[in-house]
Scaffold this motif. Structure first.
Motif, short mmCIF file in Angstrom:
data_model
loop_
_atom_site.label_atom_id
_atom_site.label_comp_id
_atom_site.label_asym_id
_atom_site.label_seq_id
_atom_site.Cartn_x
_atom_site.Cartn_y
_atom_site.Cartn_z
N THR A 180 3.59 6.75 -38.48
CA THR A 180 3.98 6.35 -37.15
C THR A 180 3.16 7.08 -36.09
O THR A 180 2.96 8.29 -36.17
CB THR A 180 5.48 6.60 -36.92
OG1 THR A 180 5.82 6.24 -35.58
CG2 THR A 180 5.84 8.06 -37.16
N ARG B 57 3.91 6.25 -32.77
CA ARG B 57 4.67 5.97 -31.56
C ARG B 57 5.06 7.28 -30.89
O ARG B 57 5.56 8.20 -31.52
CB ARG B 57 5.91 5.16 -31.93
CG ARG B 57 6.79 4.78 -30.77
CD ARG B 57 7.97 3.97 -31.30
NE ARG B 57 8.54 4.60 -32.47
CZ ARG B 57 9.37 5.63 -32.42
NH1 ARG B 57 9.72 6.14 -31.26
NH2 ARG B 57 9.85 6.15 -33.53
N HIS C 282 12.30 1.82 -31.21
CA HIS C 282 11.36 0.70 -31.21
C HIS C 282 11.83 -0.41 -30.27
O HIS C 282 11.04 -0.98 -29.51
CB HIS C 282 11.21 0.14 -32.63
CG HIS C 282 10.21 0.86 -33.47
ND1 HIS C 282 8.86 0.74 -33.27
CD2 HIS C 282 10.37 1.73 -34.50
CE1 HIS C 282 8.21 1.48 -34.16
NE2 HIS C 282 9.11 2.09 -34.92
N GLN D 95 2.32 -1.76 -33.70
CA GLN D 95 3.70 -1.46 -33.35
C GLN D 95 4.67 -2.39 -34.07
O GLN D 95 5.74 -1.97 -34.53
CB GLN D 95 3.87 -1.56 -31.84
CG GLN D 95 3.07 -0.51 -31.07
CD GLN D 95 2.91 -0.85 -29.61
OE1 GLN D 95 3.13 -1.99 -29.20
NE2 GLN D 95 2.50 0.13 -28.81
N TYR E 85 7.58 -1.34 -36.96
CA TYR E 85 8.98 -1.77 -36.89
C TYR E 85 9.41 -2.46 -38.18
O TYR E 85 10.50 -2.24 -38.69
CB TYR E 85 9.17 -2.69 -35.69
CG TYR E 85 10.60 -3.18 -35.52
CD1 TYR E 85 11.64 -2.28 -35.28
CD2 TYR E 85 10.91 -4.53 -35.60
CE1 TYR E 85 12.94 -2.70 -35.13
CE2 TYR E 85 12.22 -4.97 -35.46
CZ TYR E 85 13.22 -4.05 -35.22
OH TYR E 85 14.52 -4.47 -35.07
#
Length: 489
Positions: A23, A25, A394, A412, A416
């Protein structure tokens, strides 16, 4: 790791698997916390100068907000500059404090029961389990107790697809068993190459030979005795680390202290051995303190590894198993008789691959290396909370991007879907583990080390993996990659 099946496989067919992505993010709009802090400082300076009169104040404060913007967005080796600052500061602190050099103090006796290892591993303590004779390593700071088991297995790549699939499923049940109790802190799988010491040939002669005193028998025995290392062999160990904080109640019930922790760890050891045997893996027994000492000495001093293996009781003392000298540089580590470099598997395969995808790395010949897979199990309730948190983050990030008109990119969306797949696996009864892959490469000279690292990097590309050299932390990375002590970076 999660598997994706597009079509239902036929009986005996090998099923491809897909790994979850690392990840990337951030806390907000893809920015990490350090990026947000740096950007906020630059933005506050710019806004303050603008409202205070603008003009020359904007010019005077330009170095601040321009530097903040550069630190936030300009990347070096795929990482923003601001995220390199903690690593660089910690490196400078260790450099000024003399922590990059280690020399054993030979004339000063060490406390009884401690390991002669550099850095923060000097706090490790040894304990011999009276029931099994296994050597246990106690870390009083992290509150863990670690035990090591050697495992033998047939060559996976030589098995037929049906047998490979059956063994993969059995190994998945072993990992699920580790996750189930909630008392295991770390499971480490360490696969390393060693120079063949010739003990196999000597053992065969001792078993099947005919030492009748004849000239042929005496000549053959003398030839075997003088035979040096030839080729290389592979050795695999499993290290199991008990979380003493999580198991505090069970430890008190078992009598408390290190003895109680050893009793609780024995239960996990028996469970793991039963699971390994059901997966057609052959545990060779839990390593004694002497055997662990030989492994530690061989990792720091590879030139002596074959001699220690050939000569029985030599080097089987944890009090003297550590290195004599260690010198750490930005991208390498120098120990007694070798140069080392540690690579981190930063990206596992993003596409569907078959279980033997690591063969180019593990079967590379002519390179002395250790591959360590550090598995951190998560309890089912903690994993469920973590998955719910990721889903909420998310969804909220997606809504925030939609408000400001930012386009949703494919990475992205893929992250998810990985979260959703992990939730489905958890619901199906599988364990959730966090994997860290490390490769420690060793050679006698810097030139040989650079060539070996390049070869391993190329082999990782063939295995659909991405590797990165762990700069500024080679000493800690080496202990995690080459030593069976369940250490973390």
């Amino acid at each position: 790791m999660s598997s994706t099946n597009h079509d239902r496989p036929a009986a005996g067919e090998l099923v491809p698997v897909k790994f979850s992505r690392l990840t990337r993010r951030g806390v907000l709009l893809g920015l990490s916390l350090t990026q947000l802090i740096t950007l906020a400082m630059g933005g506050a300076t710019l806004i303050g100068a603008f409202y205070a009169g603008g003009g020359m104040l904007l010019a005077y404060t330009a170095p601040i907000w321009v530097l903040a913007a550069a630190l936030t967005w300009i990347p070096i080796s795929g990482r923003p500059i601001v995220e390199w600052l903690p690593i660089a500061c910690w490196w400078l602190w260790r450099t000024t404090g003399g922590q990059l050099l280690y020399r054993r103090r030979i004339v000063v006796p060490r406390p009884v029961g401690t390991l002669a290892l550099p850095g923060d591993m000097a706090r490790l303590r040894e304990y011999t389990d009276p029931d099994t004779g296994a050597g246990m390593i106690h870390d009083p700071h992290s509150a863990t107790l670690t035990v090591v088991c050697e495992v033998t297995h047939p060559a996976f790549v030589l098995l037929d697809p049906g047998e490979q699939e059956r063994r993969v499923s059995s190994w998945g049940r072993v990992l699920a068993t580790v996750c189930r109790s909630g008392r295991i802190a770390t499971l480490q799988v360490l696969e390393r190459t060693l120079p063949d010491s010739g003990t196999g040939l000597a053992e065969w002669w001792a078993t099947h030979g005919t030492p009748d005193g004849s000239w042929a028998a005496d000549t053959y025995a003398e030839l075997i005795d003088r035979a040096g290392p030839a080729g290389e062999r592979h050795a695999t160990t499993l290290s199991l680390s008990l979380d003493m904080k999580t198991s505090a109640r069970q430890i008190r019930t078992a009598g408390g202290g290190i003895r109680g922790a050893a009793a609780v760890l024995r239960q996990e050891m028996n469970t793991l051995v039963a699971a390994l045997r059901s997966a057609d893996l052959s545990p060779s027994g839990w390593l004694t303190p002497g055997q662990i000492a030989v492994m530690l000495r061989s990792a720091y001093d590879p030139a002596i590894a074959a001699t220690l293996e050939r000569h029985g009781r030599l080097g089987q003392s944890l009090a003297t198993a550590g290195p004599v000298a260690v010198t750490e540089t930005w991208g390498r580590l120098r120990t007694d008789s070798a140069q080392h470099a540690v690579l981190w598997v930063s990206e596992w395969p993003r596409s569907l691959v078959y279980p033997g995808f690591l063969s180019p790395v593990l079967l590379s010949t002519g390179i002395q290396r250790s591959f360590s897979l550090i598995c951190t199990p998560m309890r089912s309730d903690a994993a469920a909370r973590d998955i719910r948190k990721k889903k909420v983050e998310h969804i909220s990030d997606q809504a925030q991007r939609a408000k400001i008109g930012q386009i949703e990119d494919a990475s992205q969306t893929a992250e998810y879907h990985d979260v959703l797949q992990q939730e489905a696996d958890l619901t199906a009864g599988h364990g959730i583990l966090r994997y860290t892959g490390l490769v420690a490469v060793s050679a006698s000279t810097v030139e040989e080390l650079d060539a070996a690292v390049a070869a391993i990097e190329q082999a990782a590309i063939q295995a659909s993996c991405e590797t990165r050299l762990l700069v500024g932390q080679q000493a800690a990375a080496f202990t995690a990659a080459a030593l069976p002590l369940c250490r973390k970076v």
